[in-house]
Design an enzyme around this catalytic site. Structure first.
Site, PDB file in Angstrom:
ATOM      1  N   ALA A 491      32.447 -53.861 -14.860  1.00 33.69           N
ATOM      2  CA  ALA A 491      32.360 -53.938 -13.397  1.00 33.69           C
ATOM      3  C   ALA A 491      32.406 -55.379 -12.884  1.00 33.69           C
ATOM      4  O   ALA A 491      32.612 -55.601 -11.688  1.00 33.69           O
ATOM      5  CB  ALA A 491      31.094 -53.243 -12.899  1.00 33.69           C
ATOM      6  N   TYR A 492      32.201 -56.362 -13.793  1.00 32.81           N
ATOM      7  CA  TYR A 492      32.421 -57.767 -13.428  1.00 32.81           C
ATOM      8  C   TYR A 492      33.794 -58.175 -13.960  1.00 32.81           C
ATOM      9  O   TYR A 492      33.926 -59.112 -14.743  1.00 32.81           O
ATOM     10  CB  TYR A 492      31.352 -58.672 -14.048  1.00 32.81           C
ATOM     11  CG  TYR A 492      29.958 -58.512 -13.510  1.00 32.81           C
ATOM     12  CD1 TYR A 492      29.680 -57.695 -12.415  1.00 32.81           C
ATOM     13  CD2 TYR A 492      28.895 -59.181 -14.099  1.00 32.81           C
ATOM     14  CE1 TYR A 492      28.387 -57.550 -11.929  1.00 32.81           C
ATOM     15  CE2 TYR A 492      27.601 -59.055 -13.615  1.00 32.81           C
ATOM     16  CZ  TYR A 492      27.353 -58.234 -12.529  1.00 32.81           C
ATOM     17  OH  TYR A 492      26.072 -58.108 -12.059  1.00 32.81           O
ATOM     18  N   ARG A 493      34.817 -57.460 -13.525  1.00 28.84           N
ATOM     19  CA  ARG A 493      36.183 -57.610 -14.043  1.00 28.84           C
ATOM     20  C   ARG A 493      36.569 -59.081 -14.183  1.00 28.84           C
ATOM     21  O   ARG A 493      36.411 -59.869 -13.255  1.00 28.84           O
ATOM     22  CB  ARG A 493      37.149 -56.912 -13.108  1.00 28.84           C
ATOM     23  CG  ARG A 493      38.574 -56.887 -13.567  1.00 28.84           C
ATOM     24  CD  ARG A 493      38.817 -55.828 -14.594  1.00 28.84           C
ATOM     25  NE  ARG A 493      38.803 -54.481 -14.023  1.00 28.84           N
ATOM     26  CZ  ARG A 493      39.072 -53.380 -14.701  1.00 28.84           C
ATOM     27  NH1 ARG A 493      39.359 -53.463 -15.997  1.00 28.84           N
ATOM     28  NH2 ARG A 493      39.039 -52.198 -14.127  1.00 28.84           N
TER      29      ARG A 493
END
Length: 551
Positions: A491-493
């Site tokens: 989700a922290y691409r």
């Protein structure tokens, strides 16, 4: 500088080309402006044939680049300005479905017209993967699908993926003052991307991740079928709870399990500007010892930020801020931390007792309660509010020693712009198997690290500087973080850790970043992907690849 924890084809060239042939032969985005109406007309016709919605109604929710509202719709939920510059490839179409059948039709028509799909729920994708592509593409913007249906009696809720986390929290609060859901602290984040990526929040030490509390889902597969948990099967249901939904289909909704919360919780924020290496290291050393091991009702996030010293003119030092949620009263948490974390110096005066919904407001803005903000604030999507930013992530499995902390603080001061957010693990996270969901980073991790930098300068030079600074600090951290592989949070691409061109080497390219995000779970994700989408229609820069054939 501020840091925040904050195509040319003329009309005559179009000639007598049929719409279908036109769509099949796009090879560059430069045709988009002149060909847009033709693309839209063909796609519109296909949708009318594959949904039960009147043609005139569909026409209102399809936007091509000639539409006066195109830029507004595109920019409203594009949260990173790095991907809003003029040379960034734009979608040929944006489609904003109103119901599940529209999503089914969109998948069928996108395949027919050889358009890639980018699915966007809230737009907080740090690298713009949900709204940018190198191939001719369309955005399936899910923001109209934002209904949250709460069933307090059965302690569950059905959340459409276009809902924001703020909407989820508000709708739960409307029905119950003693229920919540473990998810992120930013209320404008879209539920679809957040949950399918894992879902991380300030109740994870008590209740785990969002995906640990998902009990059903609806997804449109590559053939346009709408499936639930039973019809999709347990493998696919496993994959979309932390493996990223965009590799497997278009998720329409999640059914979540509500969790109990006290009538009163406690929040606090304690800020310290540390002026000597000794005090810096002592404070963070003690936080490392306490935050992952303390009472599982307590979540203490640590923010580290380079600032100018108030004591020595011109010198850079590190400001630390501990932000916390305790699922209980102020007296109890003060007593706990007086014993376990004396360097914090927490007093009851530092604490605010509030309802759970007010704590959600506080985490979004620590001044919210003083300003008298109401829960309705959580319904504000804060459209068109992008900033220039870069994020990276890491996992720490052994406490960083004193000399390591000193090296890190020195590098932070020299760079002067990169901040850290340390998010503690422990509690429930240590009780759940690493393969229970695709999200593997559980037992054995002390805390997750987010590297954070925002800037205002729109020039390419500024973007290069700040992204390079983030990479430099990431390099400094190498000895102190997880190894073989060095973990990262989906989700922290972060495209720095690898991208996929989906050519003959797709599987090997995917393995580079895939094992960092998913560790040993990557192979199972590949097998599921190969089974449900063998032609790899649903793909993106960091998508799950299909397994190569023996030939």
């Amino acid at each position: 500088m501020t840091l925040n924890a904050k195509i040319t084809m003329t009309k005559s060239c179009l000639g007598n080309l049929s719409y279908a042939f036109l769509l099949l032969t796009f090879s560059t985005f430069a045709v988009a402006e002149n060909a847009g109406p033709a693309i839209r007309a063909s796609f519109h016709k296909c949708l009318t044939q594959n949904t039960k919605t009147a043609s005139e109604e569909l026409s209102k929710i399809i936007f091509d680049q000639s539409n006066s509202n195109f830029n507004t719709v595109f920019q409203n939920l594009a949260r990173n300005k790095r991907y809003m510059i003029s040379k960034t490839p734009k979608p040929l179409l944006i489609f904003t479905p109103l119901e599940e059948s529209h999503v089914q039709g969109a998948v069928i028509c996108a395949k027919t017209h050889k358009l890639q799909i980018r699915v966007r729920s809230g737009g907080h994708d740090y690298e713009g993967v949900s709204y940018i592509s190198k191939e001719p593409f369309m955005i399936l913007d899910m923001f109209n699908l934002h209904t949250v249906t709460v069933d307090v009696k059965n302690e569950k809720a059905v959340v459409q993926v276009g809902a924001t986390l703020g909407e989820v929290y508000y709708r739960i609060w409307e029905k119950s003052k003693v229920h919540g859901f473990p998810a992120g602290v930013c209320p404008t984040v879209g539920a679809g991307g957040h949950i399918s990526g894992g879902g991380y929040g300030n109740m994870l030490r008590k209740y785990g991740l969002s995906v640990d509390n998902v009990i059903d889902a609806q997804i449109v597969d590559v053939t346009g079928n709408l499936l639930n948990r039973k019809s999709m099967g347990e493998d696919l249901f496993w994959a979309i709870r932390g493996g990223g939904g965009a590799s497997f289909g278009v998720i329409v909704s999640f059914t979540i399990k509500l969790v109990p919360v006290p009538e009163k919780v406690t929040v606090f924020s304690v800020e310290k500007t540390l002026e000597t290496n000794l005090s810096e290291t002592e404070f963070v050393e003690q936080w490392q010892q306490v935050a992952p091991t303390t009472d599982d009702r307590l979540f203490m996030r640590l923010l580290l930020q380079p600032v100018t010293s108030k004591v020595v003119k011109g010198m850079k030092t590190v400001k630390t801020t501990v932000m916390a949620l305790f699922l209980g009263g102020a007296d109890e948490v003060v007593s706990i931390l007086k014993k376990e974390f004396p360097l914090l110096g927490l007093t009851k005066e530092n604490c605010t007792e509030a309802s759970w919904i007010d704590s959600v407001l506080w985490w979004n803005n620590v001044e919210s309660l003083k300003k008298g903000e109401k829960p309705e604030t959580l319904l504000n999507r804060n459209l068109n509010s992008a900033s220039f930013l870069k994020r990276k992530s890491d996992y720490v499995q052994k406490a960083i020693p004193k000399d390591g902390l000193e090296e890190i603080f020195k590098s932070m001061a020299e760079l002067g712009d990169i901040g850290f957010v340390f998010n503690p693990y422990g509690g429930k996270m240590g009780e759940i198997s690493s393969d229970a969901t695709p999200f593997p980073h559980r037992k054995g991790n002390l805390f997750k690290v987010q590297y954070s930098v925002n800037w205002n300068d729109p020039t390419t030079e500024a973007a290069q500087k700040f992204t390079n600074d983030a990479k430099r600090l990431y390099s400094v951290m190498t000895p102190y973080v997880s190894k073989n592989p060095r973990g990262a949070f989906l989700a922290y691409r972060d495209l720095d850790i690898g991208v996929n061109n989906f050519g003959s080497n797709s599987f090997e390219e995917g393995k580079v970043y895939g094992t960092k995000y998913f560790n040993a779970n990557f192979d199972r994700l590949v097998d599921i992907k190969t089974n449900v989408d063998p032609d790899n229609f649903f793909r993106n820069d960091q998508g799950i690849p299909v397994r190569p054939t023996k030939s």
